[in-house]
Design a protein around this motif. Sequence first.
Motif, PDB file in Angstrom:
ATOM      1  N   GLN A  38     -96.760 -22.804 -33.233  1.00  0.00           N
ATOM      2  CA  GLN A  38     -98.211 -22.585 -33.232  1.00  0.00           C
ATOM      3  C   GLN A  38     -98.865 -23.309 -34.407  1.00  0.00           C
ATOM      4  OE1 GLN A  38    -100.232 -21.085 -30.906  1.00  0.00           O
ATOM      5  NE2 GLN A  38    -101.806 -22.006 -32.186  1.00  0.00           N
ATOM      6  N   ALA A  39     -98.271 -23.246 -35.575  1.00  0.00           N
ATOM      7  CA  ALA A  39     -98.843 -23.898 -36.758  1.00  0.00           C
ATOM      8  C   ALA A  39     -98.871 -25.421 -36.589  1.00  0.00           C
ATOM      9  CB  ALA A  39     -98.047 -23.506 -38.001  1.00  0.00           C
ATOM     10  N   LEU A  40     -97.806 -25.994 -36.031  1.00  0.00           N
ATOM     11  CA  LEU A  40     -97.763 -27.446 -35.804  1.00  0.00           C
ATOM     12  C   LEU A  40     -98.793 -27.862 -34.757  1.00  0.00           C
ATOM     13  CD1 LEU A  40     -93.904 -27.968 -35.927  1.00  0.00           C
ATOM     14  CD2 LEU A  40     -95.574 -29.067 -37.448  1.00  0.00           C
ATOM     15  N   GLN A  41     -98.930 -27.083 -33.693  1.00  0.00           N
ATOM     16  CA  GLN A  41     -99.932 -27.397 -32.671  1.00  0.00           C
ATOM     17  C   GLN A  41    -101.344 -27.351 -33.259  1.00  0.00           C
ATOM     18  OE1 GLN A  41     -98.851 -24.417 -29.757  1.00  0.00           O
ATOM     19  NE2 GLN A  41     -97.518 -25.834 -28.635  1.00  0.00           N
ATOM     20  N   THR A  42    -101.606 -26.350 -34.084  1.00  0.00           N
ATOM     21  CA  THR A  42    -102.924 -26.213 -34.718  1.00  0.00           C
ATOM     22  C   THR A  42    -103.192 -27.379 -35.664  1.00  0.00           C
ATOM     23  OG1 THR A  42    -102.797 -23.803 -34.531  1.00  0.00           O
ATOM     24  CG2 THR A  42    -104.346 -24.693 -36.162  1.00  0.00           C
ATOM     25  N   ALA A  43    -102.191 -27.743 -36.473  1.00  0.00           N
ATOM     26  CA  ALA A  43    -102.354 -28.860 -37.408  1.00  0.00           C
ATOM     27  C   ALA A  43    -102.554 -30.181 -36.670  1.00  0.00           C
ATOM     28  CB  ALA A  43    -101.143 -28.942 -38.335  1.00  0.00           C
ATOM     29  N   ALA A  44    -101.844 -30.368 -35.583  1.00  0.00           N
ATOM     30  CA  ALA A  44    -102.002 -31.589 -34.786  1.00  0.00           C
ATOM     31  C   ALA A  44    -103.397 -31.638 -34.160  1.00  0.00           C
ATOM     32  CB  ALA A  44    -100.914 -31.676 -33.720  1.00  0.00           C
ATOM     33  N   ALA A  45    -103.866 -30.511 -33.645  1.00  0.00           N
ATOM     34  CA  ALA A  45    -105.204 -30.454 -33.039  1.00  0.00           C
ATOM     35  C   ALA A  45    -106.296 -30.734 -34.071  1.00  0.00           C
ATOM     36  CB  ALA A  45    -105.416 -29.092 -32.382  1.00  0.00           C
ATOM     37  N   ALA A  46    -106.055 -30.352 -35.326  1.00  0.00           N
ATOM     38  CA  ALA A  46    -107.022 -30.592 -36.405  1.00  0.00           C
ATOM     39  C   ALA A  46    -106.964 -32.026 -36.923  1.00  0.00           C
ATOM     40  CB  ALA A  46    -106.765 -29.610 -37.546  1.00  0.00           C
ATOM     41  N   GLY A  47    -105.950 -32.784 -36.483  1.00  0.00           N
ATOM     42  CA  GLY A  47    -105.813 -34.166 -36.943  1.00  0.00           C
ATOM     43  C   GLY A  47    -105.079 -34.306 -38.259  1.00  0.00           C
ATOM     44  N   ASP A  48    -104.428 -33.224 -38.706  1.00  0.00           N
ATOM     45  CA  ASP A  48    -103.713 -33.261 -39.983  1.00  0.00           C
ATOM     46  C   ASP A  48    -102.372 -33.976 -39.882  1.00  0.00           C
ATOM     47  OD1 ASP A  48    -105.744 -31.895 -41.250  1.00  0.00           O
ATOM     48  OD2 ASP A  48    -104.818 -29.927 -40.945  1.00  0.00           O
ATOM     49  N   LEU A  49    -101.803 -34.016 -38.688  1.00  0.00           N
ATOM     50  CA  LEU A  49    -100.519 -34.668 -38.473  1.00  0.00           C
ATOM     51  C   LEU A  49    -100.352 -34.957 -36.995  1.00  0.00           C
ATOM     52  CD1 LEU A  49     -98.634 -32.223 -37.142  1.00  0.00           C
ATOM     53  CD2 LEU A  49     -98.459 -31.549 -39.522  1.00  0.00           C
ATOM     54  N   SER A  50     -99.331 -35.691 -36.697  1.00  0.00           N
ATOM     55  CA  SER A  50     -98.951 -35.943 -35.317  1.00  0.00           C
ATOM     56  C   SER A  50     -97.613 -35.257 -35.106  1.00  0.00           C
ATOM     57  CB  SER A  50     -98.822 -37.452 -35.088  1.00  0.00           C
ATOM     58  OG  SER A  50     -98.283 -37.724 -33.830  1.00  0.00           O
ATOM     59  N   TRP A  51     -97.542 -34.342 -34.140  1.00  0.00           N
ATOM     60  CA  TRP A  51     -96.281 -33.645 -33.867  1.00  0.00           C
ATOM     61  C   TRP A  51     -95.797 -34.043 -32.495  1.00  0.00           C
ATOM     62  CZ3 TRP A  51     -95.499 -28.436 -31.293  1.00  0.00           C
ATOM     63  CH2 TRP A  51     -94.149 -28.075 -31.316  1.00  0.00           C
ATOM     64  N   LEU A  52     -94.621 -34.656 -32.456  1.00  0.00           N
ATOM     65  CA  LEU A  52     -94.075 -35.165 -31.210  1.00  0.00           C
ATOM     66  C   LEU A  52     -93.138 -34.195 -30.517  1.00  0.00           C
ATOM     67  CD1 LEU A  52     -93.292 -38.766 -32.459  1.00  0.00           C
ATOM     68  CD2 LEU A  52     -95.345 -37.937 -31.335  1.00  0.00           C
ATOM     69  N   GLY A  53     -92.676 -33.159 -31.218  1.00  0.00           N
ATOM     70  CA  GLY A  53     -91.673 -32.280 -30.640  1.00  0.00           C
ATOM     71  C   GLY A  53     -90.351 -33.016 -30.499  1.00  0.00           C
ATOM     72  N   PHE A  54     -89.545 -32.592 -29.526  1.00  0.00           N
ATOM     73  CA  PHE A  54     -88.253 -33.247 -29.329  1.00  0.00           C
ATOM     74  C   PHE A  54     -88.470 -34.677 -28.847  1.00  0.00           C
ATOM     75  CE2 PHE A  54     -85.037 -34.783 -26.404  1.00  0.00           C
ATOM     76  CZ  PHE A  54     -83.929 -34.789 -27.226  1.00  0.00           C
ATOM     77  N   VAL A  55     -87.717 -35.588 -29.468  1.00  0.00           N
ATOM     78  CA  VAL A  55     -87.706 -36.998 -29.070  1.00  0.00           C
ATOM     79  C   VAL A  55     -86.236 -37.412 -29.059  1.00  0.00           C
ATOM     80  CG1 VAL A  55     -88.379 -39.327 -29.780  1.00  0.00           C
ATOM     81  CG2 VAL A  55     -89.963 -37.437 -30.101  1.00  0.00           C
ATOM     82  N   PRO A  56     -85.773 -38.120 -28.034  1.00  0.00           N
ATOM     83  CA  PRO A  56     -84.375 -38.569 -28.040  1.00  0.00           C
ATOM     84  C   PRO A  56     -84.060 -39.358 -29.315  1.00  0.00           C
ATOM     85  CG  PRO A  56     -85.387 -38.990 -25.907  1.00  0.00           C
ATOM     86  CD  PRO A  56     -86.488 -38.535 -26.827  1.00  0.00           C
ATOM     87  N   SER A  57     -82.829 -39.247 -29.764  1.00  0.00           N
ATOM     88  CA  SER A  57     -82.411 -39.812 -31.039  1.00  0.00           C
ATOM     89  C   SER A  57     -82.792 -41.279 -31.220  1.00  0.00           C
ATOM     90  CB  SER A  57     -80.896 -39.633 -31.209  1.00  0.00           C
ATOM     91  OG  SER A  57     -80.491 -40.131 -32.458  1.00  0.00           O
ATOM     92  N   GLU A  58     -82.486 -42.111 -30.231  1.00  0.00           N
ATOM     93  CA  GLU A  58     -82.788 -43.541 -30.382  1.00  0.00           C
ATOM     94  C   GLU A  58     -84.271 -43.785 -30.583  1.00  0.00           C
ATOM     95  OE1 GLU A  58     -81.096 -46.220 -27.541  1.00  0.00           O
ATOM     96  OE2 GLU A  58     -79.108 -45.320 -27.723  1.00  0.00           O
ATOM     97  N   GLU A  59     -85.098 -43.067 -29.843  1.00  0.00           N
ATOM     98  CA  GLU A  59     -86.548 -43.216 -29.988  1.00  0.00           C
ATOM     99  C   GLU A  59     -87.013 -42.686 -31.346  1.00  0.00           C
ATOM    100  OE1 GLU A  59     -90.684 -41.566 -28.042  1.00  0.00           O
ATOM    101  OE2 GLU A  59     -88.884 -41.535 -26.798  1.00  0.00           O
ATOM    102  N   ALA A  60     -86.465 -41.545 -31.765  1.00  0.00           N
ATOM    103  CA  ALA A  60     -86.844 -40.973 -33.062  1.00  0.00           C
ATOM    104  C   ALA A  60     -86.499 -41.939 -34.188  1.00  0.00           C
ATOM    105  CB  ALA A  60     -86.144 -39.635 -33.269  1.00  0.00           C
ATOM    106  N   LEU A  61     -85.299 -42.510 -34.159  1.00  0.00           N
ATOM    107  CA  LEU A  61     -84.894 -43.447 -35.207  1.00  0.00           C
ATOM    108  C   LEU A  61     -85.776 -44.694 -35.203  1.00  0.00           C
ATOM    109  CD1 LEU A  61     -81.014 -43.108 -34.948  1.00  0.00           C
ATOM    110  CD2 LEU A  61     -82.517 -42.134 -36.710  1.00  0.00           C
ATOM    111  N   ALA A  62     -86.161 -45.163 -34.019  1.00  0.00           N
ATOM    112  CA  ALA A  62     -87.050 -46.319 -33.931  1.00  0.00           C
ATOM    113  C   ALA A  62     -88.418 -45.998 -34.534  1.00  0.00           C
ATOM    114  CB  ALA A  62     -87.195 -46.769 -32.479  1.00  0.00           C
ATOM    115  N   ARG A  63     -88.881 -44.774 -34.347  1.00  0.00           N
ATOM    116  CA  ARG A  63     -90.184 -44.378 -34.908  1.00  0.00           C
ATOM    117  C   ARG A  63     -90.110 -44.263 -36.427  1.00  0.00           C
ATOM    118  NH1 ARG A  63     -93.772 -42.951 -30.874  1.00  0.00           N
ATOM    119  NH2 ARG A  63     -95.220 -42.152 -32.424  1.00  0.00           N
ATOM    120  N   VAL A  64     -88.991 -43.808 -36.954  1.00  0.00           N
ATOM    121  CA  VAL A  64     -88.829 -43.654 -38.404  1.00  0.00           C
ATOM    122  C   VAL A  64     -88.704 -45.022 -39.086  1.00  0.00           C
ATOM    123  CG1 VAL A  64     -87.261 -42.812 -40.207  1.00  0.00           C
ATOM    124  CG2 VAL A  64     -87.824 -41.349 -38.262  1.00  0.00           C
TER     125      VAL A  64
END
Length: 199
Positions: A38-64
């Motif tokens: 709930q806190a992450l969803q609220t922060a994302a809705a406020a524009g404080d961060l982007s929360w992607l939730g689960f992302v497959p490992s290869e995609e997550a590493l590419a984003r990092v």
Amino acid sequence: MSRGCDTMIKVGRELRRRTGGAIKLEVIGEAADAEARQALQTAAAAGDLSWLGFVPSEEALARVSGSLAGLCLLRNLPNYRVSLPTKIVEYCALGVPVITTPLPLASELLKSDDVGFEVPWDDPSAVVDTIVRLRADPELRRRLGANGHQVALREHDWNQPVDRLRTRHGCDRRTSARRVTSRPRPKATFPVSRRPAGA
């Protein structure tokens, strides 16, 4: 909230405030519990961060890859004091500077190999100060990232010759098929590209 989630949300909010949105925190991974979700969803809705939730490992590493920094803001809890978080090794392998709380094994890595910065527990302002510093100093980012990449190649690469791994972990050809219980658990290993991202 567990795993430093509330600190991460405060970091996102302060980054947005101090940089006018020029630097945005991206949080990857499932929420540890309903409160964190709930806190992450609220922060994302406020524009404080982007929360992607689960992302497959290869995609997550590419984003990092190519990020200003990789954050590990775990709390001072017994479970975290005895291990080196996998994400720190992943950041190093990708050539991304590490910002971490003073977990013993993480602190040891920072001091011995100069791969990033340690920040106090539950101190979002210190985290934001460090991120802003890294953004302002590309040479520092490159140096820390290169150091991290080298330590990942040297100590955490599963592509190392098998005999070298056996030697490091106290195995010989006769004992390699069974677990060696008289030795500490081996460090995590990952496939490491010979060139860090952005090199």
